[in-house]
Every structure is written in structure tokens, then in C-alpha cells.
Enzyme design. Sequence first.
Site, PDB file in Angstrom:
ATOM      1  CB  THR A   1     -31.638 -25.910 -22.510  1.00  0.00           C
ATOM      2  OG1 THR A   1     -32.543 -25.361 -23.476  1.00  0.00           O
ATOM      3  CG2 THR A   1     -30.424 -26.405 -23.282  1.00  0.00           C
TER       4      THR A   1
ATOM      5  CE1 TYR B   1     -27.991 -22.367 -23.240  1.00  0.00           C
ATOM      6  CE2 TYR B   1     -30.069 -22.777 -24.363  1.00  0.00           C
ATOM      7  CZ  TYR B   1     -29.359 -22.624 -23.193  1.00  0.00           C
ATOM      8  OH  TYR B   1     -29.996 -22.721 -21.985  1.00  0.00           O
TER       9      TYR B   1
END
Length: 330
Positions: free
Chosen positions: A120, A144
Site C-alpha cells: 500500500t 496498517y
Amino acid sequence: MTEGRTVLVTGGAGYIGAHACKVLKAAGFVPVAFDNLNTGWEEAVKFGPFFRGDLMNRADVDAAFAQYRPVAVLHFAALSLVGESMTDPGKYWRVNVMGALNLIEGALAAGCRNFVFSSTCATYGDQDGVLLDEGSVQQPINSYGASKRAIEDMLANFGASHGLNHVIFRYFNVAGCDPDGEIGEQHVPETHLIPLMLDAVAGKRPALTVFGSDYPTRDGTCVRDYVHVMDLVDAHVLGLNWLLDGKGSRAFNLGTGSGFSVREVIEASRAVTNAEVPIIEGARRAGDAVALVSGSARAVEELGWEPKRSTLPQMIRDAWGWSQRPGYRK
Ligand code: UDP
């Protein structure tokens, strides 16, 4: 016929994983969807076999490799909510990192050395709105992103020690859905901007809350680089073939190079739906970077990636089409 064409797709019942299965099948692969159905939908598994299993359980991983003998793994399964990762970091470290470790070790034990990983742009953190390329420093500002960076490190370590060939894709903001309407984006609870916005337009929710209007951007709202899920999964087929062709380990950003603010996304939806988005101006969401925009030249130049649907109107139009269908039934 299918010898050497079977691939294990973790998270294959989820949003991006299911779209990946569709294009993998079209490219002549047999995608085995491995999913625990915590957030995925069995109805979304339409393009190959389904293996219900949990990455936290190594025995499930081993059983899937033994049954299907995949030539490669595409690892989509993960927790992916920035906000939740700020309030419950332990969950992110446990599920994302341990799940990936079980999968990597299971793959290697079964002799499978080709690994495509969903990473990501959140691994880059907040960098003052500069274009982020694959060489940009990775300094995540939420759990995350930190969990995904840890898995990138893990892949590098197993690459060096065990010859695990890996392609890492750092996604920017994935949006839109299958234009055929066979599969779509459906999360419970929904947290993503475009589906929440379209729900507000359709009256399924009272309003969209804009998370922060005082960011140092052109209109005060966060800027993101939106990429169509069909273009994103096309890149995965290219990445898989890259590995099967023996081209070795590489990281690629997947974005368009153009950033849009939350207000610009809202504005673009008006043209598609002919309706206003009811909004509430809310507080900033913890863990949000101000701006995340991809320098994506590498995927275009090296993989031959050609995004076809990644314009804001097209992504909103496809998402709008799906939102007017009945959706999956649990
Ligand atoms: N966002 C928002 N309201 C919402 C959901 C998201 O203003 O109800 C904003 C969010 O702060 C971010 C952008 O929309 O700037 C995209 O958020 P999303 O959750 O879709 O993706 P993320 O960037 O977290 O991967």
C-alpha cells in the site's frame, strides 16, 4: 491444460481478490480463492475453486497447497482499515503479519516460490504532497501501513534466504468495480469514500462525513490517487507473468499520478449521478496522510501496464452501477 496455471489467491472472496480472480481466469489461470469469509463473500467466488481457510491457521495453508499445488500465490487477504488500525494496532500486527508469515512459510514448504503481494501507499506515510515513487522512503504513519511495510521486509528476507521471488504492488486508492456487474465492492461496515458517497446520494445513508476540511491542500480536504480495480488487477496478471518469466523480485506502485481531493471526488459524482451528495463536515480521521499521489512510471515502463478505466468519472460510474444492483447476500 491447467498444469502450472493454478494460483492461490488469498482474499479471493474479497473486493480486490475477486476482481483478480476474474482477470486471472480470463488470462488462462485457475484461481483458487482462499478466504475465511470474515469480510469476503462466497458469492463473489465465481471464477475458480473455493478453499475456505484461515491464514492464522498454518494447517489450512498447508492443506490448500497440498490440494492445489499452485505455481504462485497472490496475497490479498488482510485487514486494511486505516482508522481501525489506529485504535487496534495489535489486531493489524497479529493478523496481517502472522498471516503473511504462515503463508510465506507454507508456500516455501510446498516448493512454491512466486509471490505477488498487495502492499500500500500507506507504507510511504505523509510526505508533503510529493509524487511518491518506489524509491521514496517508507515511513508509515498508521499501523496498517506499518504492518504492510513489515511484510515487505519479510519478503525481502525470505527472498535472500530461500529464493522467494516476489512482486510487491503498492496500491493507491482502489475504486470502481467490474463493469459487467458480476462482482463489486461490498464491505460491512463500509468505510471507503466512494461507496459511502454513493450510498448518501441514494438515500441509503443520511450523509457523507468529510473527514477534515483544514488540511493544507487546495480545498482543505485530503488528496488521494484513485485507481480502477480492473486496471489494478490487470497489473497483477502482468506481475504474475513477470515472476513466471523469471524476472525476479520488484516493487511497483499502482496509481495514476493524479491526485483528487475529497471535495473533487464529491464534485465528480454529481456529473455521474445528477444528484447532490449530502455532506457533513467532520473531524480529521486519525492516521490519514494529507496527500498520497503515485509516481507510477515503473509499472507502465517495466510491466507494460496500461490503465484503461482509471478516470474519476469512470470509477464512479462503475461503482454507481454496482450500487444499484442487489449486491451479495450473506
Ligand atoms: N473519507 C472521508 N469520509 C469518509 C470516508 C473517507 O472524508 O466517510 C476520506 C478519507 O479521510 C481519505 C479519503 O476519503 O482522505 C479516502 O479514504 P478511504 O477510506 O476511501 O481510503 P484510504 O485512503 O483510507 O485507503
